[in-house]
Enzyme design. Structure first.
Site, mmCIF file in Angstrom:
data_model
loop_
_atom_site.group_PDB
_atom_site.id
_atom_site.type_symbol
_atom_site.label_atom_id
_atom_site.label_comp_id
_atom_site.label_asym_id
_atom_site.label_seq_id
_atom_site.Cartn_x
_atom_site.Cartn_y
_atom_site.Cartn_z
ATOM 1 N N GLY A 17 41.782 -12.561 52.765
ATOM 2 C CA GLY A 17 40.319 -12.529 52.730
ATOM 3 C C GLY A 17 39.684 -11.855 53.936
ATOM 4 N N GLY A 20 38.966 -5.700 52.815
ATOM 5 C CA GLY A 20 38.865 -5.109 51.472
ATOM 6 C C GLY A 20 38.189 -5.987 50.426
ATOM 7 N NE ARG A 41 50.784 -9.310 56.626
ATOM 8 C CZ ARG A 41 51.216 -8.120 56.255
ATOM 9 N NH1 ARG A 41 52.508 -7.864 56.261
ATOM 10 N NH2 ARG A 41 50.375 -7.191 55.879
ATOM 11 C CE1 TYR A 148 50.804 -1.711 39.890
ATOM 12 C CE2 TYR A 148 49.199 0.066 40.145
ATOM 13 C CZ TYR A 148 50.004 -0.924 40.691
ATOM 14 O OH TYR A 148 50.013 -1.118 42.049
ATOM 15 N N PRO A 189 41.762 -4.929 38.618
ATOM 16 C CG PRO A 189 41.473 -5.351 40.884
ATOM 17 C CD PRO A 189 42.436 -5.573 39.759
ATOM 18 N N PRO A 191 40.455 1.610 40.296
ATOM 19 C CG PRO A 191 39.918 3.884 40.158
ATOM 20 C CD PRO A 191 40.328 2.706 39.328
HETATM 21 C C1 HXC Z 1 58.695 3.798 51.916
HETATM 22 C C2 HXC Z 1 58.203 1.940 53.212
HETATM 23 C C3 HXC Z 1 56.851 2.345 53.333
HETATM 24 C C4 HXC Z 1 56.458 3.568 52.683
HETATM 25 C C5 HXC Z 1 57.106 0.485 54.403
HETATM 26 N N1 HXC Z 1 58.287 0.795 53.886
HETATM 27 N N2 HXC Z 1 56.199 1.418 54.082
HETATM 28 N N3 HXC Z 1 59.111 2.654 52.520
HETATM 29 N N4 HXC Z 1 57.412 4.261 51.993
HETATM 30 N N5 HXC Z 1 55.217 4.014 52.747
HETATM 31 C C6 HXC Z 1 59.527 0.025 54.042
HETATM 32 C C7 HXC Z 1 59.935 -0.153 55.491
HETATM 33 O O1 HXC Z 1 60.634 0.986 55.958
HETATM 34 C C8 HXC Z 1 60.825 -1.387 55.424
HETATM 35 O O2 HXC Z 1 62.093 -1.089 54.913
HETATM 36 C C9 HXC Z 1 60.152 -2.219 54.330
HETATM 37 O O3 HXC Z 1 59.330 -1.319 53.570
HETATM 38 C C10 HXC Z 1 59.264 -3.304 54.882
HETATM 39 O O4 HXC Z 1 58.373 -2.716 55.804
HETATM 40 P P1 HXC Z 1 57.693 -3.551 56.972
HETATM 41 O O5 HXC Z 1 56.665 -2.692 57.621
HETATM 42 O O6 HXC Z 1 58.734 -4.187 57.821
HETATM 43 O O7 HXC Z 1 57.036 -4.714 56.104
HETATM 44 P P2 HXC Z 1 55.812 -5.613 56.323
HETATM 45 O O8 HXC Z 1 55.405 -5.700 57.752
HETATM 46 O O9 HXC Z 1 56.118 -6.850 55.623
HETATM 47 O O10 HXC Z 1 54.622 -4.795 55.574
HETATM 48 C C11 HXC Z 1 54.454 -4.821 54.207
HETATM 49 C C12 HXC Z 1 53.970 -3.461 53.660
HETATM 50 C C13 HXC Z 1 52.717 -2.967 54.397
HETATM 51 C C14 HXC Z 1 53.672 -3.687 52.186
HETATM 52 C C15 HXC Z 1 55.081 -2.474 53.826
HETATM 53 O O11 HXC Z 1 52.295 -1.740 53.825
HETATM 54 C C16 HXC Z 1 51.562 -3.923 54.350
HETATM 55 O O12 HXC Z 1 51.523 -4.848 55.135
HETATM 56 N N6 HXC Z 1 50.595 -3.747 53.429
HETATM 57 C C17 HXC Z 1 49.440 -4.679 53.277
HETATM 58 C C18 HXC Z 1 48.216 -3.970 52.827
HETATM 59 C C19 HXC Z 1 48.370 -3.228 51.497
HETATM 60 O O13 HXC Z 1 49.433 -2.672 51.206
HETATM 61 N N7 HXC Z 1 47.305 -3.199 50.699
HETATM 62 C C20 HXC Z 1 47.279 -2.434 49.458
HETATM 63 C C21 HXC Z 1 46.936 -3.268 48.319
HETATM 64 S S1 HXC Z 1 46.348 -2.248 46.960
HETATM 65 P P3 HXC Z 1 63.398 -0.847 55.905
HETATM 66 O O14 HXC Z 1 64.529 -0.761 54.943
HETATM 67 O O15 HXC Z 1 63.110 0.412 56.633
HETATM 68 O O16 HXC Z 1 63.452 -2.027 56.813
HETATM 69 C C22 HXC Z 1 47.181 -2.626 45.519
HETATM 70 C C23 HXC Z 1 46.700 -2.100 44.178
HETATM 71 C C24 HXC Z 1 46.888 -0.678 43.918
HETATM 72 O O17 HXC Z 1 48.109 -3.360 45.538
HETATM 73 C C25 HXC Z 1 46.040 -0.058 42.827
HETATM 74 C C26 HXC Z 1 45.312 1.169 43.287
HETATM 75 C C27 HXC Z 1 44.403 1.786 42.304
HETATM 76 P P1 NAP Z 2 43.843 -4.927 51.494
HETATM 77 O O1 NAP Z 2 42.535 -4.740 52.188
HETATM 78 O O2 NAP Z 2 45.060 -4.416 52.123
HETATM 79 O O3 NAP Z 2 44.022 -6.480 51.209
HETATM 80 C C1 NAP Z 2 45.241 -7.105 51.276
HETATM 81 C C2 NAP Z 2 45.111 -8.279 52.196
HETATM 82 O O4 NAP Z 2 46.299 -9.054 52.073
HETATM 83 C C3 NAP Z 2 44.959 -7.919 53.659
HETATM 84 O O5 NAP Z 2 43.867 -8.627 54.212
HETATM 85 C C4 NAP Z 2 46.248 -8.386 54.315
HETATM 86 O O6 NAP Z 2 46.010 -8.909 55.611
HETATM 87 C C5 NAP Z 2 46.707 -9.484 53.351
HETATM 88 N N1 NAP Z 2 48.148 -9.633 53.332
HETATM 89 C C6 NAP Z 2 49.086 -8.687 53.124
HETATM 90 N N2 NAP Z 2 50.313 -9.201 53.218
HETATM 91 C C7 NAP Z 2 50.148 -10.522 53.478
HETATM 92 C C8 NAP Z 2 51.039 -11.590 53.692
HETATM 93 N N3 NAP Z 2 52.349 -11.396 53.662
HETATM 94 N N4 NAP Z 2 50.528 -12.831 53.937
HETATM 95 C C9 NAP Z 2 49.188 -13.029 53.972
HETATM 96 N N5 NAP Z 2 48.299 -12.048 53.779
HETATM 97 C C10 NAP Z 2 48.769 -10.812 53.540
HETATM 98 O O7 NAP Z 2 43.793 -4.307 50.027
HETATM 99 P P2 NAP Z 2 42.713 -4.360 48.847
HETATM 100 O O8 NAP Z 2 42.595 -2.990 48.336
HETATM 101 O O9 NAP Z 2 41.487 -5.084 49.261
HETATM 102 O O10 NAP Z 2 43.499 -5.207 47.746
HETATM 103 C C11 NAP Z 2 43.163 -6.539 47.441
HETATM 104 C C12 NAP Z 2 43.800 -6.945 46.125
HETATM 105 O O11 NAP Z 2 43.307 -6.143 45.058
HETATM 106 C C13 NAP Z 2 45.309 -6.821 46.095
HETATM 107 O O12 NAP Z 2 45.869 -7.877 45.332
HETATM 108 C C14 NAP Z 2 45.515 -5.521 45.358
HETATM 109 O O13 NAP Z 2 46.781 -5.442 44.755
HETATM 110 C C15 NAP Z 2 44.394 -5.594 44.351
HETATM 111 N N6 NAP Z 2 44.018 -4.293 43.812
HETATM 112 C C16 NAP Z 2 43.320 -3.435 44.584
HETATM 113 C C17 NAP Z 2 42.930 -2.241 44.033
HETATM 114 C C18 NAP Z 2 42.108 -1.280 44.830
HETATM 115 O O14 NAP Z 2 41.829 -0.181 44.338
HETATM 116 N N7 NAP Z 2 41.683 -1.621 46.041
HETATM 117 C C19 NAP Z 2 43.272 -1.906 42.738
HETATM 118 C C20 NAP Z 2 44.012 -2.817 41.984
HETATM 119 C C21 NAP Z 2 44.374 -4.018 42.531
HETATM 120 P P3 NAP Z 2 47.125 -8.882 56.759
HETATM 121 O O15 NAP Z 2 47.677 -7.495 56.758
HETATM 122 O O16 NAP Z 2 46.392 -9.257 57.999
HETATM 123 O O17 NAP Z 2 48.128 -9.915 56.378
#
Ligand code: HXC
Ligand code: NAP
Length: 281
Positions: A17, A20, A41, A148, A189, A191
């Site tokens: 929370g 985004g 986190r 998806y 959702p 985009p």
């Molecule tokens: C390939 C990758 C990578 C990338 C990380 N990894 N990013 N591999 N391409 N871009 C690999 C790392 O090398 C590592 O593997 C493993 O993934 C874990 O990475 P860490 O950084 O150690 O993990 P962690 O700290 O847990 O981070 C998790 C994360 C990070 C998912 C990788 O991106 C994150 O914290 N994201 C949170 C925010 C987020 O993603 N929000 C988007 C939500 S939108 P190795 O083997 O090297 O150790 C959504 C909807 C989409 O979900 C719809 C859109 C329209």
């Molecule tokens: P975002 O800003 O990255 O939100 C993700 C949040 O999750 C961050 O605040 C992140 O905070 C937290 N998070 C990630 N890993 C976590 C963990 N291990 N433990 C606790 N918290 C964690 O992305 P967003 O675009 O707003 O997405 C929100 C939701 O909408 C997601 O479920 C996503 O799949 C969905 N969604 C988004 C879109 C889009 O277009 N934006 C489309 C389809 C679906 P920390 O990194 O501080 O932990």
């Protein structure tokens, strides 16, 4: 579009929370009278969001927690319940995702996405649900999935598999836990560009525009639109909606699905030619 006190008296916990969509939902719920608990986190991110909410008169608390860790979940829930007395609504919004060819992923990368999205959501729901069941309290779980979850998508395989699992859990628990007064709903959702999606999902120039071009309404969704949908679904006004996923994507996934949808590209002249060939004389 709602009465200002729509969510008055409710305490709502939103995972992820601090940023985004989660942040936008929290602010809207707060405007509508709810008390807000957020976790994630990064403590500094949570603190900033909580301070901003408080400036707007929203009663907000936060706790650092990685949803992959059941002990941290338990500690966060203890803290929230101690401070707010109870939690009425759990929003599983935290996620991790990035685009990559599947063959280039490590198993650790797969685990990272499945751990946050699938396990994290189920761990949160399990701990919260056990507490609700034990105390005889009713509750609502809102899970944020994606379109998806049911079509699958290339280049985001772990996310697609995890979100499909979450959707299956919503539909399963909607039936299993209805007996305890616990309702399950989901939002899918399309985009909604955020800092995280721009970094992880469409980082190259033109990628975001190409995604939006796929949407029949020709625009991305706004935070206000998704937050209002979430507010309705968690409110008592939606109390007979259970096990449903509501899509909010401007028609995007349907456009990708229909066999003849690409005919949108045809010109008026093309259509005249088609009619002259196919229409019965
Ligand atoms: C390939 C990758 C990578 C990338 C990380 N990894 N990013 N591999 N391409 N871009 C690999 C790392 O090398 C590592 O593997 C493993 O993934 C874990 O990475 P860490 O950084 O150690 O993990 P962690 O700290 O847990 O981070 C998790 C994360 C990070 C998912 C990788 O991106 C994150 O914290 N994201 C949170 C925010 C987020 O993603 N929000 C988007 C939500 S939108 P190795 O083997 O090297 O150790 C959504 C909807 C989409 O979900 C719809 C859109 C329209
Ligand atoms: P975002 O800003 O990255 O939100 C993700 C949040 O999750 C961050 O605040 C992140 O905070 C937290 N998070 C990630 N890993 C976590 C963990 N291990 N433990 C606790 N918290 C964690 O992305 P967003 O675009 O707003 O997405 C929100 C939701 O909408 C997601 O479920 C996503 O799949 C969905 N969604 C988004 C879109 C889009 O277009 N934006 C489309 C389809 C679906 P920390 O990194 O501080 O932990």
């Amino acid at each position: 579009m709602f009465k200002e006190d729509l969510l008055k008296g409710k305490s709502i916990l939103i995972t992820g929370g601090g940023t985004g969509i989660g942040r936008a939902m929290g602010h809207r719920f707060g405007e509508l009278g709810a008390k807000i608990a957020i976790l994630g986190r990064r403590e500094d991110v949570l603190r900033n969001t909580a301070e901003d909410f408080k400036k707007d008169g929203i009663d907000t608390i936060y706790h650092r927690c990685d949803v992959r860790n059941p002990e941290e979940i338990s500690q966060a829930l203890d803290y929230f319940i101690e401070n707010f007395d109870r939690i009425d609504v759990l929003v599983n919004n935290a996620a991790g995702n990035f685009v990559s060819p599947f063959e280039e992923l490590s198993t650790h990368a797969i685990d990272a996405i499945l751990g946050i999205v699938l396990h994290g959501t189920l761990y949160m729901t399990l701990d919260m649900g056990k507490r609700w069941i034990k105390s005889g309290q009713k509750g609502v779980v809102l899970d944020i999935v994606t379109t998806y979850a049911w079509t699958g998508s290339a280049f985001v395989v772990p996310s697609a598999a995890a979100k499909a699992g979450v959707l299956a859990a919503v539909r399963s628990l909607a039936v299993e836990w209805a007996q305890y007064g616990i309702r399950h709903v989901a939002i899918a959702p399309g985009p909604f560009p955020t800092e995280a999606t721009r970094k992880n999902l469409f980082p190259l120039p033109g990628m975001e525009e190409a995604l939006i071009e796929r949407v029949p309404l020709k625009r991305a969704g706004t935070m206000e639109e998704i937050a209002n949908l979430a507010a309705f679904l968690v409110s008592d006004g939606a109390s007979y909606i259970n096990g449903e996923v509501v899509t909010i994507d401007g028609g995007e996934w349907l456009k990708g699905a229909g066999q003849f949808n690409d005919l949108l590209k045809l010109s008026k002249e093309d259509w005249e030619k088609i009619r002259s060939i196919s229409k019965k004389k």
